[in-house]
Structures are given as structure tokens and as C-alpha cells.
Design a protein around this motif. Structure first.
Motif, PDB file in Angstrom:
ATOM      1  N   GLY A  80     -22.874   8.674  34.077  1.00 19.67           N
ATOM      2  CA  GLY A  80     -23.140   8.513  32.659  1.00 19.67           C
ATOM      3  C   GLY A  80     -22.029   9.146  31.846  1.00 19.67           C
ATOM      4  N   ALA A  81     -21.663   8.498  30.764  1.00 17.75           N
ATOM      5  CA  ALA A  81     -20.640   9.029  29.866  1.00 17.75           C
ATOM      6  C   ALA A  81     -20.820   8.373  28.499  1.00 17.75           C
ATOM      7  N   LEU A  82     -20.691   9.183  27.454  1.00 17.17           N
ATOM      8  CA  LEU A  82     -20.874   8.696  26.094  1.00 17.17           C
ATOM      9  C   LEU A  82     -19.664   9.028  25.230  1.00 17.17           C
ATOM     10  N   THR A  83     -19.521   8.274  24.161  1.00 15.00           N
ATOM     11  CA  THR A  83     -18.536   8.595  23.130  1.00 15.00           C
ATOM     12  C   THR A  83     -19.174   9.564  22.139  1.00 15.00           C
ATOM     13  N   PRO A  84     -18.380  10.203  21.291  1.00 18.60           N
ATOM     14  CA  PRO A  84     -18.965  11.131  20.308  1.00 18.60           C
ATOM     15  C   PRO A  84     -19.990  10.494  19.377  1.00 18.60           C
ATOM     16  N   ASP A  85     -19.897   9.180  19.157  1.00 19.23           N
ATOM     17  CA  ASP A  85     -20.856   8.537  18.263  1.00 19.23           C
ATOM     18  C   ASP A  85     -22.051   7.947  19.000  1.00 19.23           C
ATOM     19  N   GLY A  86     -22.218   8.303  20.280  1.00 20.89           N
ATOM     20  CA  GLY A  86     -23.432   7.933  21.003  1.00 20.89           C
ATOM     21  C   GLY A  86     -23.437   6.561  21.640  1.00 20.89           C
ATOM     22  N   ALA A  87     -22.274   6.000  21.896  1.00 23.34           N
ATOM     23  CA  ALA A  87     -22.183   4.738  22.624  1.00 23.34           C
ATOM     24  C   ALA A  87     -21.732   5.016  24.061  1.00 23.34           C
ATOM     25  N   VAL A  88     -21.946   4.060  24.956  1.00 23.21           N
ATOM     26  CA  VAL A  88     -21.425   4.204  26.308  1.00 23.21           C
ATOM     27  C   VAL A  88     -19.903   4.281  26.241  1.00 23.21           C
ATOM     28  N   ASP A  89     -19.327   5.264  26.927  1.00 24.30           N
ATOM     29  CA  ASP A  89     -17.871   5.347  27.021  1.00 24.30           C
ATOM     30  C   ASP A  89     -17.440   4.325  28.070  1.00 24.30           C
ATOM     31  N   ARG A  90     -17.192   3.138  27.598  1.00 22.92           N
ATOM     32  CA  ARG A  90     -16.976   2.017  28.512  1.00 22.92           C
ATOM     33  C   ARG A  90     -15.777   2.211  29.448  1.00 22.92           C
ATOM     34  N   PRO A  91     -14.619   2.657  28.964  1.00 17.49           N
ATOM     35  CA  PRO A  91     -13.503   2.855  29.898  1.00 17.49           C
ATOM     36  C   PRO A  91     -13.827   3.846  31.018  1.00 17.49           C
ATOM     37  N   VAL A  92     -14.545   4.912  30.687  1.00 14.93           N
ATOM     38  CA  VAL A  92     -14.925   5.881  31.719  1.00 14.93           C
ATOM     39  C   VAL A  92     -15.904   5.254  32.700  1.00 14.93           C
ATOM     40  N   THR A 106     -26.475   3.877  39.163  1.00 13.79           N
ATOM     41  CA  THR A 106     -27.506   4.196  38.177  1.00 13.79           C
ATOM     42  C   THR A 106     -26.853   4.925  37.006  1.00 13.79           C
ATOM     43  N   PHE A 107     -27.255   4.579  35.796  1.00 10.89           N
ATOM     44  CA  PHE A 107     -26.815   5.312  34.608  1.00 10.89           C
ATOM     45  C   PHE A 107     -27.892   6.339  34.303  1.00 10.89           C
ATOM     46  N   HIS A 108     -27.510   7.619  34.260  1.00 10.25           N
ATOM     47  CA  HIS A 108     -28.512   8.673  34.147  1.00 10.25           C
ATOM     48  C   HIS A 108     -28.977   8.871  32.705  1.00 10.25           C
ATOM     49  N   ARG A 109     -29.646  10.005  32.461  1.00 13.28           N
ATOM     50  CA  ARG A 109     -30.296  10.188  31.169  1.00 13.28           C
ATOM     51  C   ARG A 109     -29.346  10.492  30.014  1.00 13.28           C
ATOM     52  N   ALA A 110     -28.062  10.336  30.228  1.00 11.37           N
ATOM     53  CA  ALA A 110     -27.168  10.243  29.068  1.00 11.37           C
ATOM     54  C   ALA A 110     -27.680   9.132  28.157  1.00 11.37           C
ATOM     55  N   PHE A 111     -28.348   8.148  28.758  1.00 13.00           N
ATOM     56  CA  PHE A 111     -28.943   7.059  27.981  1.00 13.00           C
ATOM     57  C   PHE A 111     -29.855   7.587  26.878  1.00 13.00           C
ATOM     58  N   ASP A 112     -30.544   8.692  27.152  1.00 13.59           N
ATOM     59  CA  ASP A 112     -31.487   9.218  26.178  1.00 13.59           C
ATOM     60  C   ASP A 112     -30.807   9.859  24.985  1.00 13.59           C
ATOM     61  N   MET A 113     -29.506  10.062  25.076  1.00  9.50           N
ATOM     62  CA  MET A 113     -28.731  10.592  23.956  1.00  9.50           C
ATOM     63  C   MET A 113     -27.942   9.488  23.248  1.00  9.50           C
ATOM     64  N   ALA A 114     -28.113   8.251  23.660  1.00  8.84           N
ATOM     65  CA  ALA A 114     -27.388   7.135  23.051  1.00  8.84           C
ATOM     66  C   ALA A 114     -27.986   6.789  21.693  1.00  8.84           C
ATOM     67  N   ALA A 115     -27.153   6.349  20.777  1.00  4.58           N
ATOM     68  CA  ALA A 115     -27.599   6.063  19.411  1.00  4.58           C
ATOM     69  C   ALA A 115     -28.428   4.782  19.327  1.00  4.58           C
ATOM     70  N   ASP A 116     -28.082   3.773  20.115  1.00  3.58           N
ATOM     71  CA  ASP A 116     -28.740   2.465  20.056  1.00  3.58           C
ATOM     72  C   ASP A 116     -29.223   2.116  21.459  1.00  3.58           C
ATOM     73  N   PRO A 117     -30.484   2.374  21.777  1.00  2.00           N
ATOM     74  CA  PRO A 117     -30.948   2.148  23.142  1.00  2.00           C
ATOM     75  C   PRO A 117     -30.847   0.691  23.586  1.00  2.00           C
ATOM     76  N   PHE A 118     -31.109  -0.240  22.698  1.00  2.00           N
ATOM     77  CA  PHE A 118     -31.085  -1.645  23.097  1.00  2.00           C
ATOM     78  C   PHE A 118     -29.656  -2.151  23.268  1.00  2.00           C
TER      79      PHE A 118
END
Length: 233
Positions: A80-92, A106-118
Motif C-alpha cells: 500500500g502507498a498513498l500520495t499526500p492528497d490521499g490517492a493511490v501512489d500509482r508509480p509506487v 493485496t492492498f492493505h488498510r492504507a485504503f482506509d486513509m484514501a480520500a475517495d474509496p470508490f
């Protein structure tokens, strides 16, 4: 070993559960794989606690760790990896998925810190991730069940939505009924006293937030079995 004996399908192998799970040592990975025969071992790749925004050195470390656990024979990785604005850090994510090769991802619970779950769900599908672990962006999976149910509906057969967070034998059936999930992620820990006969009560090996030095938390087959039976198998 307790998970395998109880009939669980998979384990997520982690160090430092107090931090939410960090990458275990390569020795731990190899020893765990050697100790079991049927349960699938997925290894978390997370270099530290805290947020999920990683610098270039941390990303390099994770990429190396993915390659190492793959070579060791692990069945999957949890990333799991996110950008500062809560999106998936796609390059990582793309780098780590490429390093994983044919391993399950599996993408872990970094998902729970994402800005837009859908939107995040759609991104993970596009990346080819196999499953996403979530508490429904709430304290527990039971409290987050409404969002998890909607994620399950939107995911369809594209990705597995895996509820996790606070699931026990007391609420597993309710989580399944409320979300429509087909898999559950949970811990089954019990206290076990240290075998140490000589004990020094003064020093502590951790920081100011201290855990008892002479207490262990061990996974129990009975705990796993209880949750599985409560969830309906």
C-alpha cells in the motif's frame, strides 16, 4: 501453524503488530514457510509505522523486500502507498506489483486513509490488485459495514473486498451478513506468559508507551476456529 491447523486459507505474516504490521525479517518469512504446508502465506511489505507516504529510499527498500519474499517462496504480498492528497501512489504501486511478478497482491488498510474509496477501488482494479483490505474507513469493520457493502457491490468479481478490523467470533456473522463479503481478515490472539524465571521489573525495551515485558500474544487455533464457525465456515 495455528492458522493452518484451524483450517484458515491464508495468513498475513507481519512483524510489529502494535504498529499495525511491518515487514518481517527474511529469516521469519523462510521459517514460517518451512513450518506450514497448506496455508498460504502473504507477507506484508511496510517499512515503518505512521502514514503511507514513502520516500525514494523507503520505496527502494519495499521493492527489494518484495523480490526477496518472492524468492523465498511466499504466496503473496500485502502492499500500500498513498500520495499526500490521499490517492493511490500509482508509480509506487506499479513498481511493487512488477516486483511481485505472479504473486497474489493485496492492498492493505492504507485504503482506509484514501480520500475517495470508490475511485481508489477502481484504481486498484486497474492495477490488477487481487484484493483490498478495509475496515470501511471506520474504527472497525462492523462500524464500516455500510461502506464495505457498497464496495463489495461495486467490486463484483473484479477484486475481492476483504473486511478487517475488530472482527471476532461475536461479530463475524454480522459483518458477513451486513457486507456480503466472501472472505474475512482477523486476528486470534491470546495472552501467554513468558517462560522467563528470572525477571527484572525495572528496564523496558520499548518507549514510553510500555507493554508488559513478560507477556506474549500468541495466535490460537481455538480463536481462529471460533471466528470461522461464527462466520458460517
Amino acid at each position: 501453524m495455528a492458522a493452518e491447523k484451524a483450517g484458515a486459507d491464508r495468513v498475513e505474516l507481519c512483524a510489529a503488530l502494535f504498529e499495525g504490521g511491518l515487514t518481517p525479517t527474511l529469516g521469519t518469512v523462510r521459517a514460517a514457510l518451512a513450518a506450514v504446508s497448506s496455508v498460504r502465506v502473504h507477507v506484508i511489505i511496510r517499512p515503518r509505522g505512521g502514514d503511507f507516504i514513502f520516500d525514494e529510499h523507503e520505496v527502494a527498500a519495499m521493492e527489494h523486500d518484495v523480490a526477496l519474499v518472492r524468492e523465498a517462496g511466499a504466496h503473496g504480498v500485502v502492499i500500500g502507498a498513498l500520495t499526500p492528497d490521499g490517492a493511490v501512489d500509482r508509480p509506487v504501486a506499479e513498481r511493487l506489483i512488477a516486483a511481485a511478478g505472479d504473486l497474489s497482491v493485496t492492498f492493505h488498510r492504507a485504503f482506509d486513509m484514501a480520500a475517495d474509496p470508490f475511485g481508489t477501488l477502481d484504481t486498484l482494479v486497474d492495477l490488477g490488485v487481487d484484493r483490498v483490505l478495509t475496515s470501511g474507513q471506520d474504527v472497525t469493520a462492523l462500524e464500516g459495514a455500510p461502506l464495505i457493502a457498497e464496495l463489495v457491490r461495486r467490486a463484483g468479481d473484479r477484486i475481492v473486498v476483504l473486511p478487517g478490523g475488530g472482527i471476532t467470533d461475536r461479530n463475524a456473522a454480522r459483518v458477513v451478513a451486513a457486507t456480503g463479503a466472501r472472505e474475512l481478515h482477523f486476528a486470534a490472539l491470546a495472552e501467554e506468559p513468558s517462560p522467563a524465571v528470572h525477571r527484572n521489573p525495572y528496564p523496558f525495551m520499548g518507549g514510553e508507551l510500555r507493554q508488559p515485558e513478560y507477556r506474549r500474544m500468541v495466535t490460537t487455533g481455538a480463536g481462529i476456529d471460533a471466528v470461522m464457525r461464527a462466520a458460517g465456515g
